[in-house]
Motif scaffolding. Structure first.
Motif, PDB file in Angstrom:
ATOM      1  N   SER A  38      52.455  45.486  51.819  1.00 42.55           N
ATOM      2  CA  SER A  38      52.860  44.595  50.724  1.00 42.55           C
ATOM      3  C   SER A  38      53.199  45.407  49.480  1.00 42.55           C
ATOM      4  O   SER A  38      52.812  46.578  49.346  1.00 42.55           O
ATOM      5  N   ASP A  39      53.936  44.767  48.566  1.00 43.61           N
ATOM      6  CA  ASP A  39      54.313  45.434  47.319  1.00 43.61           C
ATOM      7  C   ASP A  39      53.086  45.734  46.473  1.00 43.61           C
ATOM      8  O   ASP A  39      52.028  45.093  46.614  1.00 43.61           O
ATOM      9  N   LYS A  40      53.246  46.687  45.564  1.00 43.44           N
ATOM     10  CA  LYS A  40      52.146  47.118  44.707  1.00 43.44           C
ATOM     11  C   LYS A  40      52.609  47.178  43.252  1.00 43.44           C
ATOM     12  O   LYS A  40      52.611  48.238  42.625  1.00 43.44           O
ATOM     13  N   PRO A  41      53.014  46.040  42.719  1.00 46.60           N
ATOM     14  CA  PRO A  41      53.523  46.043  41.340  1.00 46.60           C
ATOM     15  C   PRO A  41      52.423  46.394  40.340  1.00 46.60           C
ATOM     16  O   PRO A  41      51.250  46.065  40.545  1.00 46.60           O
ATOM     17  N   LEU A  42      52.797  47.057  39.264  1.00 48.69           N
ATOM     18  CA  LEU A  42      51.844  47.416  38.224  1.00 48.69           C
ATOM     19  C   LEU A  42      51.734  46.245  37.257  1.00 48.69           C
ATOM     20  O   LEU A  42      52.596  46.027  36.401  1.00 48.69           O
ATOM     21  N   MET A  43      50.666  45.460  37.403  1.00 53.67           N
ATOM     22  CA  MET A  43      50.439  44.281  36.584  1.00 53.67           C
ATOM     23  C   MET A  43      48.992  43.852  36.783  1.00 53.67           C
ATOM     24  O   MET A  43      48.277  44.419  37.604  1.00 53.67           O
ATOM     25  N   ARG A  44      48.546  42.871  36.039  1.00 57.33           N
ATOM     26  CA  ARG A  44      47.193  42.360  36.200  1.00 57.33           C
ATOM     27  C   ARG A  44      47.104  41.530  37.480  1.00 57.33           C
ATOM     28  O   ARG A  44      47.826  40.555  37.646  1.00 57.33           O
ATOM     29  N   TYR A  45      46.213  41.933  38.389  1.00 55.34           N
ATOM     30  CA  TYR A  45      45.986  41.177  39.613  1.00 55.34           C
ATOM     31  C   TYR A  45      44.819  40.219  39.384  1.00 55.34           C
ATOM     32  O   TYR A  45      43.838  40.554  38.729  1.00 55.34           O
ATOM     33  N   SER A  46      44.917  39.033  39.956  1.00 56.07           N
ATOM     34  CA  SER A  46      43.836  38.064  39.885  1.00 56.07           C
ATOM     35  C   SER A  46      43.796  37.294  41.193  1.00 56.07           C
ATOM     36  O   SER A  46      44.779  37.256  41.945  1.00 56.07           O
ATOM     37  N   SER A  47      42.668  36.669  41.476  1.00 61.38           N
ATOM     38  CA  SER A  47      42.551  35.904  42.715  1.00 61.38           C
ATOM     39  C   SER A  47      43.538  34.734  42.726  1.00 61.38           C
ATOM     40  O   SER A  47      44.064  34.370  43.779  1.00 61.38           O
ATOM     41  N   SER A  48      43.816  34.161  41.566  1.00 62.26           N
ATOM     42  CA  SER A  48      44.781  33.052  41.521  1.00 62.26           C
ATOM     43  C   SER A  48      46.198  33.548  41.791  1.00 62.26           C
ATOM     44  O   SER A  48      46.991  32.872  42.449  1.00 62.26           O
ATOM     45  N   GLU A  49      46.535  34.755  41.297  1.00 63.13           N
ATOM     46  CA  GLU A  49      47.861  35.307  41.564  1.00 63.13           C
ATOM     47  C   GLU A  49      48.026  35.645  43.041  1.00 63.13           C
ATOM     48  O   GLU A  49      49.080  35.415  43.631  1.00 63.13           O
ATOM     49  N   THR A 202      46.985  53.300  47.974  1.00 64.83           N
ATOM     50  CA  THR A 202      47.233  54.048  46.747  1.00 64.83           C
ATOM     51  C   THR A 202      46.123  53.799  45.738  1.00 64.83           C
ATOM     52  O   THR A 202      45.467  52.746  45.758  1.00 64.83           O
ATOM     53  N   ARG A 203      45.918  54.740  44.852  1.00 66.75           N
ATOM     54  CA  ARG A 203      44.899  54.569  43.809  1.00 66.75           C
ATOM     55  C   ARG A 203      45.265  53.396  42.903  1.00 66.75           C
ATOM     56  O   ARG A 203      44.399  52.618  42.494  1.00 66.75           O
ATOM     57  N   LYS A 204      46.543  53.262  42.599  1.00 70.23           N
ATOM     58  CA  LYS A 204      46.977  52.156  41.754  1.00 70.23           C
ATOM     59  C   LYS A 204      46.633  50.812  42.391  1.00 70.23           C
ATOM     60  O   LYS A 204      46.040  49.930  41.743  1.00 70.23           O
ATOM     61  N   GLY A 205      46.999  50.646  43.654  1.00 72.83           N
ATOM     62  CA  GLY A 205      46.721  49.390  44.332  1.00 72.83           C
ATOM     63  C   GLY A 205      45.232  49.109  44.421  1.00 72.83           C
ATOM     64  O   GLY A 205      44.793  47.966  44.259  1.00 72.83           O
ATOM     65  N   PHE A 206      44.451  50.162  44.660  1.00 74.07           N
ATOM     66  CA  PHE A 206      42.998  49.994  44.762  1.00 74.07           C
ATOM     67  C   PHE A 206      42.402  49.520  43.441  1.00 74.07           C
ATOM     68  O   PHE A 206      41.633  48.557  43.398  1.00 74.07           O
ATOM     69  N   ILE A 207      42.769  50.165  42.345  1.00 74.14           N
ATOM     70  CA  ILE A 207      42.227  49.799  41.034  1.00 74.14           C
ATOM     71  C   ILE A 207      42.612  48.373  40.665  1.00 74.14           C
ATOM     72  O   ILE A 207      41.796  47.592  40.161  1.00 74.14           O
ATOM     73  N   LEU A 208      43.850  47.993  40.937  1.00 70.13           N
ATOM     74  CA  LEU A 208      44.306  46.653  40.590  1.00 70.13           C
ATOM     75  C   LEU A 208      43.588  45.587  41.416  1.00 70.13           C
ATOM     76  O   LEU A 208      43.300  44.493  40.921  1.00 70.13           O
ATOM     77  N   GLN A 209      43.270  45.901  42.674  1.00 72.95           N
ATOM     78  CA  GLN A 209      42.499  44.951  43.471  1.00 72.95           C
ATOM     79  C   GLN A 209      41.040  44.882  43.009  1.00 72.95           C
ATOM     80  O   GLN A 209      40.423  43.817  43.070  1.00 72.95           O
ATOM     81  N   VAL A 210      40.490  46.006  42.555  1.00 68.06           N
ATOM     82  CA  VAL A 210      39.127  45.984  41.996  1.00 68.06           C
ATOM     83  C   VAL A 210      39.065  45.049  40.792  1.00 68.06           C
ATOM     84  O   VAL A 210      38.122  44.263  40.624  1.00 68.06           O
ATOM     85  N   ILE A 211      40.091  45.116  39.941  1.00 66.66           N
ATOM     86  CA  ILE A 211      40.158  44.210  38.787  1.00 66.66           C
ATOM     87  C   ILE A 211      40.218  42.766  39.244  1.00 66.66           C
ATOM     88  O   ILE A 211      39.548  41.884  38.703  1.00 66.66           O
ATOM     89  N   CYS A 212      41.002  42.506  40.283  1.00 67.38           N
ATOM     90  CA  CYS A 212      41.114  41.150  40.835  1.00 67.38           C
ATOM     91  C   CYS A 212      39.755  40.631  41.274  1.00 67.38           C
ATOM     92  O   CYS A 212      39.356  39.513  40.907  1.00 67.38           O
ATOM     93  N   ALA A 213      39.041  41.425  42.056  1.00 71.56           N
ATOM     94  CA  ALA A 213      37.752  40.981  42.590  1.00 71.56           C
ATOM     95  C   ALA A 213      36.695  40.874  41.497  1.00 71.56           C
ATOM     96  O   ALA A 213      35.905  39.929  41.468  1.00 71.56           O
TER      97      ALA A 213
END
Length: 321
Positions: A38-49, A202-213
């Protein structure tokens, strides 16, 4: 799927349902935003998104019939599953799915999902009993995710967090597929392969998912509304008592706020298991899913069509004149 996991983590369930019972089940697995293919856009990830991503995918597949889906969410996936019934998530997508009730006079065709919720992480809201991790211990655990370590240390820590020690040390339960000395060694091999995928992990994708959770939140009223909308007899909570990632008191609070078992919630706690139950309790997990599918399909056969339920609900509202 959960934090930093690829869709291939569902391979056991894909085999159990999509292959061995292909005439009965159709399975859909996909990578959440930020991982795998899946894509890994640089933005705020959230469970609703991420729920909106799911709804858009279902729209593309035209899986929009009422009461046609059984949603299974593990860890962060359970958080996303909660959001699939949120009117805010629905508002950004097609009006053909997935809100179970009418909001603010909206009209259209909806479908309702049966949810197998298995995790909730929200320490801003929960009153955690003393048997759970404290705030600073949890903070330390999250911070350790970002501290560079040798790969063997990373794999050992991940195994200890996700599985019971007894299961990890037990002989490989699936020796016909390659063969490893222990269950933990098989998981380590899969995890190592994932981490060597420089495009998928990727580190970027991992960090953004951590923020989501980490920022997922459902308050008392939201969970009550979730139970009302989905139907408590269609919700199942599954947890491992030895879970070190999201400790078992979270399941107890989720059960309480959704309405408890005496109001229809199905709750299963595995006393000897850890966080990732689809692997550690594969056969039991399969049996729970099969039982819930059979139960809710029977409910659907005896249920009024959606437009009738809506009209009845409207007629029961008190007059404001």
């Amino acid at each position: 799927m959960g934090l930093a996991a690829f869709k291939t983590a569902w391979q056991r369930q894909t085999k159990d349902f999509g292959h061995e019972q292909a005439s009965k089940y159709t399975s859909l697995i996909f990578d959440n935003r930020g991982m795998g293919e899946s894509d890994k856009p640089l933005m705020r990830y959230s469970s609703s998104e991420l729920a909106k991503d799911t709804l858009e995918l279902l729209n593309q597949l035209e899986w929009v019939n009422e009461r046609s889906l059984h949603v299974i969410g593990v860890s962060m996936g359970g958080m996303i599953a909660q959001e699939l019934h949120d009117p805010v998530s629905h508002g950004a997508t097609s009006d053909s799915i997935i809100v179970p009730c009418i909001y603010g006079g909206s009209t259209g065709k909806y479908c309702r999902m049966n949810i197998f919720l298995n995790r909730m992480f929200d320490e801003r809201y929960l009153l955690i009993p003393s048997s759970s991790k404290g705030f600073f211990e949890n903070l330390k655990t999250r911070m350790n995710m970002f501290i560079p370590k040798p790969i063997d240390v990373q794999l050992a820590n991940t195994k200890a967090t996700l599985f019971s020690q007894a299961w990890a040390d037990a002989p490989d339960a699936e020796p016909i597929v390659g063969g490893f000395p222990t269950n933990g060694d098989r998981f380590a091999g899969q995890e190592l392969k994932k981490r060597q995928d420089k495009e998928g992990f990727t580190r970027k994708g991992f960090i953004l998912q951590v923020i989501c959770a980490g920022w997922h939140y459902k308050g008392t009223e939201q969970l009550k509304q979730l139970g009302d909308q989905v139907g408590r007899e269609r919700i199942q909570i599954i947890h491992g008592a030895l879970d070190r990632m999201i400790t078992v008191p979270h399941a107890e609070v989720l059960d309480r706020e959704l309405g408890r078992q005496n109001n229809g919630i199905t709750k299963t706690i595995f006393e000897d298991a850890g966080h990732y139950l689809p692997m550690e309790k594969r056969n039991e997990f399969r049996a729970l899913i099969e039982a819930m599918v059979e139960k809710t399909e029977a409910l659907k056969r005896n249920e009024r069509p959606y437009w009738i339920r809506c009209n009845i609900s409207k007629s029961m509202k008190p007059s404001t004149s």
